[in-house]
Design a protein around this motif. Structure first.
Motif, short mmCIF file in Angstrom:
data_model
loop_
_atom_site.label_atom_id
_atom_site.label_comp_id
_atom_site.label_asym_id
_atom_site.label_seq_id
_atom_site.Cartn_x
_atom_site.Cartn_y
_atom_site.Cartn_z
N LYS A 1 0.86 -1.18 0.00
CA LYS A 1 0.00 0.00 0.00
C LYS A 1 0.90 1.23 0.00
CE LYS A 1 -4.22 1.60 0.47
NZ LYS A 1 -5.17 1.49 -0.61
N LYS A 2 0.91 1.95 -1.10
CA LYS A 2 1.80 3.09 -1.26
C LYS A 2 1.53 4.16 -0.18
CE LYS A 2 3.60 6.08 -4.84
NZ LYS A 2 3.52 6.46 -6.23
N ASN A 3 2.60 4.63 0.44
CA ASN A 3 2.55 5.70 1.45
C ASN A 3 1.67 5.35 2.66
OD1 ASN A 3 4.24 7.45 -0.03
ND2 ASN A 3 2.48 8.02 -1.31
N CYS A 4 1.64 4.10 3.00
CA CYS A 4 0.84 3.67 4.15
C CYS A 4 1.62 3.92 5.44
CB CYS A 4 0.47 2.19 4.02
SG CYS A 4 -0.68 1.62 5.28
N GLY A 5 0.99 4.57 6.39
CA GLY A 5 1.62 4.79 7.69
C GLY A 5 0.99 3.94 8.77
N PHE A 6 -0.30 3.63 8.61
CA PHE A 6 -1.03 2.80 9.57
C PHE A 6 -2.07 2.01 8.80
CE2 PHE A 6 -4.34 2.37 13.03
CZ PHE A 6 -3.60 1.49 13.82
N LEU A 7 -1.91 0.71 8.80
CA LEU A 7 -2.85 -0.17 8.10
C LEU A 7 -3.97 -0.55 9.06
CD1 LEU A 7 -3.33 -1.96 5.52
CD2 LEU A 7 -2.16 -3.78 6.79
N CYS A 8 -5.21 -0.15 8.71
CA CYS A 8 -6.35 -0.43 9.58
C CYS A 8 -7.63 -0.30 8.77
CB CYS A 8 -6.38 0.54 10.76
SG CYS A 8 -6.66 2.26 10.27
N GLY A 9 -8.74 -0.64 9.40
CA GLY A 9 -10.03 -0.42 8.77
C GLY A 9 -10.38 1.06 8.88
N LEU A 10 -11.06 1.58 7.88
CA LEU A 10 -11.45 2.99 7.88
C LEU A 10 -12.95 3.16 7.82
CD1 LEU A 10 -8.91 4.60 5.35
CD2 LEU A 10 -8.84 4.67 7.85
N VAL A 11 -13.44 4.20 8.50
CA VAL A 11 -14.83 4.61 8.38
C VAL A 11 -14.87 5.61 7.24
CG1 VAL A 11 -16.63 5.96 9.52
CG2 VAL A 11 -15.37 4.26 10.81
N PRO A 12 -15.88 5.54 6.38
CA PRO A 12 -15.96 6.50 5.27
C PRO A 12 -15.97 7.94 5.78
CG PRO A 12 -17.62 4.78 5.05
CD PRO A 12 -16.99 4.61 6.39
#
Length: 160
Positions: free
Chosen positions: A131-142
């Motif tokens: 994942k390009k430029n990922c700092g924290f991989l997690c689920g996201l709320v829209p």
């Protein structure tokens, strides 16, 4: 091989109301988390259990937490206590500040969630790295609210 610190944020006070085991036992979730974690293959370098200081914590709970120090399935377990501030994110920040240079990755997870998948650690690292430029991989709320930006849906995730 990469080094991964699996950080479990826990709370040692009451969390639910009722007569079920998870309501009566203030470390029920942590006990179950550790039991389940042992069932899955992984290459964790360390498991860090972090609990805020809780003056109302029972002696039995304190003893259980302290007895977690040592090893779980061949992985070193470190128990840390901290000021009761910032909820789970406070626990994660505290641990990261203490071990900042010691590990390549950090899996941050609350005690009432588990990773029920063999090799979850390497799968998360692969997702993170791809994942390009990922700092924290997690689920996201829209996106919502005044700023209209997505935010972490749950504080569980992986960072480097």
């Amino acid at each position: 091989m990469v080094s991964i610190n699996y950080v479990i944020a826990t709370w040692t006070g009451p969390r639910r109301r009722g007569n079920d085991a998870h309501c009566k036992d203030n470390v029920y979730y942590l006990k179950e988390h550790l039991r389940i974690l042992q069932k899955f293959n992984h290459n964790l370098s360390q498991i860090t259990i972090v609990a805020p200081n809780n003056p109302a914590e029972s002696k039995e709970v304190s003893c259980f937490i302290e007895d977690c120090e040592g090893e779980l399935g061949g992985v070193p377990v470190v128990v840390m206590r901290r000021e009761n501030r910032g909820h789970s994110y406070g626990s994660y920040s505290f641990v990261y500040s203490k071990f900042r240079q010691a590990f390549d990755y950090y899996i941050f997870i609350e005690d009432d969630y588990v990773m029920p998948l063999h090799h979850f650690d390497s799968k998360l690292v692969n997702l993170f790295e791809n994942k390009k430029n990922c700092g924290f991989l997690c689920g996201l709320v829209p996106p919502f609210g005044d700023e209209g930006k997505p935010h972490a849906a749950i504080s569980n995730g992986l960072s480097s």
